[in-house]
Scaffold this motif. Structure first.
Motif, PDB file in Angstrom:
ATOM      1  N   GLY A  89      42.754  36.049  43.936  1.00 31.54           N
ATOM      2  CA  GLY A  89      42.824  37.329  43.642  1.00 31.54           C
ATOM      3  C   GLY A  89      41.664  37.421  42.863  1.00 31.54           C
ATOM      4  O   GLY A  89      41.592  38.734  41.973  1.00 31.54           O
ATOM      5  N   LEU A  90      40.380  37.279  43.346  1.00 34.21           N
ATOM      6  CA  LEU A  90      39.515  38.044  42.213  1.00 34.21           C
ATOM      7  C   LEU A  90      39.158  39.593  42.395  1.00 34.21           C
ATOM      8  O   LEU A  90      38.173  39.369  41.384  1.00 34.21           O
ATOM      9  CB  LEU A  90      38.115  36.875  43.214  1.00 34.21           C
ATOM     10  N   PHE A  91      39.802  39.811  43.760  1.00 31.54           N
ATOM     11  CA  PHE A  91      38.721  41.199  44.066  1.00 31.54           C
ATOM     12  C   PHE A  91      40.077  42.045  43.437  1.00 31.54           C
ATOM     13  O   PHE A  91      39.359  43.205  42.976  1.00 31.54           O
ATOM     14  CB  PHE A  91      38.840  41.581  44.923  1.00 31.54           C
ATOM     15  N   ARG A  92      41.043  41.900  42.536  1.00 29.89           N
ATOM     16  CA  ARG A  92      42.324  42.281  41.651  1.00 29.89           C
ATOM     17  C   ARG A  92      41.689  43.446  40.102  1.00 29.89           C
ATOM     18  O   ARG A  92      40.694  42.762  39.375  1.00 29.89           O
ATOM     19  CB  ARG A  92      43.089  41.880  42.111  1.00 29.89           C
ATOM     20  N   GLU A  93      42.063  44.271  40.048  1.00 33.63           N
ATOM     21  CA  GLU A  93      42.075  45.398  38.967  1.00 33.63           C
ATOM     22  C   GLU A  93      42.174  44.513  38.016  1.00 33.63           C
ATOM     23  O   GLU A  93      43.044  44.358  37.715  1.00 33.63           O
ATOM     24  CB  GLU A  93      42.818  46.647  39.189  1.00 33.63           C
ATOM     25  N   PHE A  94      41.092  44.301  36.730  1.00 38.65           N
ATOM     26  CA  PHE A  94      41.602  43.450  36.260  1.00 38.65           C
ATOM     27  C   PHE A  94      41.603  42.059  35.741  1.00 38.65           C
ATOM     28  O   PHE A  94      42.159  41.431  35.298  1.00 38.65           O
ATOM     29  CB  PHE A  94      42.117  44.077  35.018  1.00 38.65           C
ATOM     30  N   LYS A  95      41.209  41.740  36.860  1.00 41.13           N
ATOM     31  CA  LYS A  95      41.740  40.289  37.236  1.00 41.13           C
ATOM     32  C   LYS A  95      40.181  39.188  36.168  1.00 41.13           C
ATOM     33  O   LYS A  95      39.391  39.771  36.545  1.00 41.13           O
ATOM     34  CB  LYS A  95      41.024  38.956  38.737  1.00 41.13           C
ATOM     35  N   LYS A  96      40.378  38.470  35.403  1.00 45.30           N
ATOM     36  CA  LYS A  96      38.939  37.743  35.220  1.00 45.30           C
ATOM     37  C   LYS A  96      39.653  36.438  35.031  1.00 45.30           C
ATOM     38  O   LYS A  96      40.686  35.754  33.922  1.00 45.30           O
ATOM     39  CB  LYS A  96      39.115  38.532  33.299  1.00 45.30           C
TER      40      LYS A  96
END
Length: 121
Positions: A42-49
């Protein structure tokens, strides 16, 4: 991100390479903290930290938008962005762009830049 997550004494290598199918690759490899396999999906998902003590120490203010924005921009230009990483060893991020060459001209492009990271006073 390579600068944020590579500690003193580490290396960051930036390489630009001409690829088949009229693509240009910009590859950034570091010897930073790396990313756990379970966090890659999920690294390139929005708001994924990625939140763990190490990432919070090195990047306490991140909001999880940088990689999402970078990949979105690459896709908008007909390319993409990928990652490979080994936790504790480092990461490689590659951004692919379509390149335009005039006429029948074909060029091979290869640029490598290497940095050794050290803190300055």
């Amino acid at each position: 991100n390579a600068l944020k997550f590579t500690t003193e004494g580490g290396q960051i290598i930036v390489k630009v390479v001409s690829k088949p199918r009229e693509l240009l690759e910009i590859r950034v490899t570091d010897t930073g903290i790396g990313i756990k396999e379970e966090d890659l999906g999920g690294l390139f998902r929005e708001f994924k930290k990625i939140v763990n003590p190490e990432t919070l120490k090195l990047n306490p203010q991140g909001n999880g938008l940088g990689l999402w924005i970078s990949r979105s921009m690459a896709k908008a230009m007909g390319g993409d962005m990928t990652v490979s990483s080994v936790y504790g060893k480092g990461s490689t991020f590659s951004v692919y762009f379509r390149k335009e060459l005039g006429g029948n001209q074909r060029r091979r492009i290869s640029i490598v830049q290497r940095w050794n990271y050290s803190k300055t006073s």
